[in-house]
Scaffold this active site. Structure first.
Site, PDB file in Angstrom:
ATOM      1  N   ASP A  53     -19.997 -30.357 -24.764  1.00 46.98           N
ATOM      2  CA  ASP A  53     -19.244 -29.301 -25.445  1.00 46.98           C
ATOM      3  C   ASP A  53     -19.732 -29.143 -26.880  1.00 46.98           C
ATOM      4  OD1 ASP A  53     -17.360 -27.500 -26.317  1.00 46.98           O
ATOM      5  OD2 ASP A  53     -15.628 -28.808 -26.006  1.00 46.98           O
ATOM      6  N   GLY A  56     -19.367 -28.990 -20.052  1.00 48.28           N
ATOM      7  CA  GLY A  56     -19.108 -28.417 -21.354  1.00 48.28           C
ATOM      8  C   GLY A  56     -17.628 -28.329 -21.686  1.00 48.28           C
ATOM      9  N   HIS A  57     -17.249 -27.196 -22.300  1.00 45.22           N
ATOM     10  CA  HIS A  57     -15.916 -27.028 -22.892  1.00 45.22           C
ATOM     11  C   HIS A  57     -14.816 -26.964 -21.841  1.00 45.22           C
ATOM     12  CE1 HIS A  57     -13.295 -25.986 -26.198  1.00 45.22           C
ATOM     13  NE2 HIS A  57     -12.950 -24.828 -25.651  1.00 45.22           N
ATOM     14  N   PHE A  58     -14.989 -26.110 -20.834  1.00 46.78           N
ATOM     15  CA  PHE A  58     -13.958 -25.920 -19.806  1.00 46.78           C
ATOM     16  C   PHE A  58     -14.279 -26.776 -18.586  1.00 46.78           C
ATOM     17  CE2 PHE A  58     -13.144 -21.928 -22.206  1.00 46.78           C
ATOM     18  CZ  PHE A  58     -11.782 -22.104 -22.422  1.00 46.78           C
TER      19      PHE A  58
END
Length: 301
Positions: free
Chosen positions: A249, A275-277
């Site tokens: 992320d 990553g982020h999600f």
């Protein structure tokens, strides 16, 4: 399979309800599923999404747990009053989430906190430390080490509340950035549903919503002085915690994950190759870890 067997099989699947409550004069939309007498798991979403980010997780927890996933004002299906007439702040969001839980008669809950959900959830914990049964932390920051390069233009806005600095953040609400948040750091993008960024961008593009987001970018700076309070809460109350962190992320890098262990050395830390999600492509890895954790810490409470 007979018709009766089909109906029996269908009835064993948790049903999600889509509800609205009025809290502090504001309509708050929330998703709710699971047994009403089960341990409560509150799901607090991030930017730029909504409770939509939990749509696949909810039925995988709701066989045993009473799952509640609200949308903050300005996000998802909750009301989005004009920013000139409504305070868009993390403190206000925490108060509204507190009000929602009180309306629902919930006095004990675990929290899944992600991105914006972390400071909202931690502010809620400071208000009612005795109500928190556990934390699932997914790319949600409580340490200055976690605010890296992505945050530089936002930090500049904190220091200089000018229209020029505000407009410099336009890039953060563009379709390119919304998609980036879902696909960056993901090894197999074919696992990411493109409806995600289409859904989020349509809501970001609503008239007036950009100013709402810019107000929140500005107010995020009020969370940082509370980091020592959040950390003191961890040390004093020692809530059970599992950290499930997308290590690739760019927004909340893994630099923000490991410091939790300073204050909660018994916390479980899992750095995931995404990553982020993280829920979008690692749900199959995350759910068994979550269910094992919740089973050990909630089922006997």
């Amino acid at each position: 399979m007979t018709a009766s067997n089909v109906l029996h099989h269908a009835s064993s699947n948790p049903v999600t309800h889509y509800r609205t409550a009025t809290v502090g004069g504001i309509e708050i939309f929330y998703r709710e599923a699971g047994p009403s007498d089960g341990p409560v798991v509150l799901l607090l979403h991030g930017f730029p999404t909504s409770s939509h980010m939990f749509r696949n997780l909810i039925p995988l927890l709701a066989d045993k747990y009473h799952v509640i996933a609200p949308d903050y004002p300005g996000f998802g299906h909750s009301a989005a009053p004009d920013h000139a007439a409504f305070e868009y702040s993390f403190g206000h969001y925490a108060d509204l989430m507190d009000g929602l839980l009180q309306q629902l008669g919930v006095s004990r809950y675990a929290m899944y906190v992600m991105d914006y959900g972390a400071p909202i959830g931690y502010r809620l914990a400071l208000k009612h430390p005795e109500r928190v049964s556990a934390f699932i932390v997914q790319n949600g920051n409580a340490y200055e080490e976690g605010l890296k390069a992505f945050w530089d233009p936002i930090k500049a806005y904190w220091a200089d509340n000018s229209q020029e600095r505000r407009e410099a953040l336009n890039v953060l609400v563009t379709p390119e950035t919304t998609k980036f948040q879902y696909v960056d750091g993901v090894s197999d993008v074919s696992r990411i549903d493109p409806d995600n960024w289409a859904h989020d961008q349509a809501l970001l593009d609503r008239p007036g919503n950009r100013d709402i987001q810019f107000d929140l970018f500005r107010d995020y700076g009020t969370n940082v002085p509370l980091y020592p309070d959040f950390q003191a809460f961890f040390r004093q109350h020692k809530p059970p915690m599992i950290i499930l962190w997308g290590k690739n992320d760019f927004i909340f890098p893994a630099d923000g994950a490991t410091p939790y262990l300073r204050d909660l050395p018994e916390a479980e830390l899992h750095l995931l190759d995404t990553g982020h999600f993280a829920l979008e492509d690692k749900l199959d890895e995350m759910v068994p870890l979550m269910r094992s954790f919740l089973g050990r810490h909630l089922d006997d409470n």
